[in-house]
Design a protein around this motif. Sequence first.
Motif, mmCIF file in Angstrom:
data_model
loop_
_atom_site.group_PDB
_atom_site.id
_atom_site.type_symbol
_atom_site.label_atom_id
_atom_site.label_comp_id
_atom_site.label_asym_id
_atom_site.label_seq_id
_atom_site.Cartn_x
_atom_site.Cartn_y
_atom_site.Cartn_z
ATOM 1 N N LEU A 14 -6.273 1.852 -6.457
ATOM 2 C CA LEU A 14 -5.356 1.226 -5.862
ATOM 3 C C LEU A 14 -5.230 -0.066 -5.548
ATOM 4 N N GLY A 15 -6.634 -0.764 -5.619
ATOM 5 C CA GLY A 15 -6.801 -2.029 -5.899
ATOM 6 C C GLY A 15 -5.920 -2.632 -7.055
ATOM 7 N N GLY A 16 -6.332 -2.122 -8.162
ATOM 8 C CA GLY A 16 -5.615 -2.637 -9.316
ATOM 9 C C GLY A 16 -4.246 -2.399 -9.242
ATOM 10 N N PHE A 37 0.854 -1.232 0.075
ATOM 11 C CA PHE A 37 0.033 0.189 -0.064
ATOM 12 C C PHE A 37 0.841 1.158 -0.040
ATOM 13 N N ARG A 38 1.943 1.227 0.812
ATOM 14 C CA ARG A 38 2.507 2.494 0.927
ATOM 15 C C ARG A 38 3.470 2.696 -0.403
ATOM 16 N N LEU A 39 3.654 1.560 -0.942
ATOM 17 C CA LEU A 39 4.590 1.744 -2.318
ATOM 18 C C LEU A 39 3.770 2.349 -3.275
ATOM 19 N N GLN A 40 2.456 2.076 -3.415
ATOM 20 C CA GLN A 40 1.475 2.331 -4.491
ATOM 21 C C GLN A 40 0.703 3.499 -4.222
ATOM 22 N N TYR A 41 0.566 4.049 -3.266
ATOM 23 C CA TYR A 41 -0.302 5.060 -2.649
ATOM 24 C C TYR A 41 -0.303 6.189 -3.439
ATOM 25 N N SER A 42 1.167 6.894 -3.364
ATOM 26 C CA SER A 42 1.452 8.180 -3.680
ATOM 27 C C SER A 42 1.288 8.244 -5.296
ATOM 28 N N SER A 43 1.976 7.348 -5.684
ATOM 29 C CA SER A 43 1.779 7.271 -7.486
ATOM 30 C C SER A 43 0.568 7.280 -8.059
ATOM 31 N N THR A 44 -0.225 6.449 -7.084
ATOM 32 C CA THR A 44 -1.686 6.225 -7.819
ATOM 33 C C THR A 44 -2.291 7.384 -7.557
ATOM 34 N N LEU A 45 -2.334 7.898 -6.605
ATOM 35 C CA LEU A 45 -3.199 9.354 -6.015
ATOM 36 C C LEU A 45 -2.745 10.325 -7.203
ATOM 37 N N ARG A 46 -1.361 10.522 -7.523
ATOM 38 C CA ARG A 46 -0.894 11.487 -8.323
ATOM 39 C C ARG A 46 -1.552 11.343 -9.862
ATOM 40 N N GLN A 47 -1.402 9.994 -10.215
ATOM 41 C CA GLN A 47 -1.841 9.591 -11.571
ATOM 42 C C GLN A 47 -3.356 9.967 -11.503
#
Length: 203
Positions: free
Chosen positions: A162-164, A10-20
């Motif tokens: 984020l699930g994806g 979750f921590r790895l994907q959160y910021s990049s997913t949010l920005r995209q």
Amino acid sequence: NENSAEAAAFRLQYSSTLRQLLRAAHWGFAGRTANLALLKAMPGTPENSTPWDGVWNSATMPPPPWLYSYGYPADCIQFRSVPYMQATDALSIPIFSGMNVQANPFSQRKAKFAIANDTNVSGAQVRIVCTNQQSALGEYTIFVDDPNVWDDSFISAMIDALGGALIPQLVGSLEKQQMQYKKANQTIMDARARDGNEGLTTF
């Protein structure tokens, strides 16, 4: 903050997913309008009284064919538009009297613009906004990481996106990942339809 594989993913994907996702549509809660900082103006404009000698100088003039270049907003993650401002006096500056606008200089039109690269006085590479609009404003998307101000459709899209992003690490199912992204993209398309946005990148 858990010490688990799920939390680490979750921590790895959160910021990049949010920005995209913020860049994927013109979400109202993430929109900002601000005055752009003028960097360069062509000779002959009110801001540059230097006579035009027929030679373009990259050190003092904006890239052709534009009349002005402005600084790219520091808090911008997706530039949206430059509002068109109709001249209300000789200098194209809107006329205000206290809090009452004597003449509304704005319209629903948008001025043409381009994002480019230039060097500042220190020689560093900087992004710029080029346009023919005088005293330009910028409409753009900012990074908003507070879920309390997200709207419901964005929350739904964020959950699905984020699930994806997490499925390959936690589940390993390409089919389930595609299903999640499909749901997220449908929410994004609905948001674009509401705002009239087209041609932005999907996941």
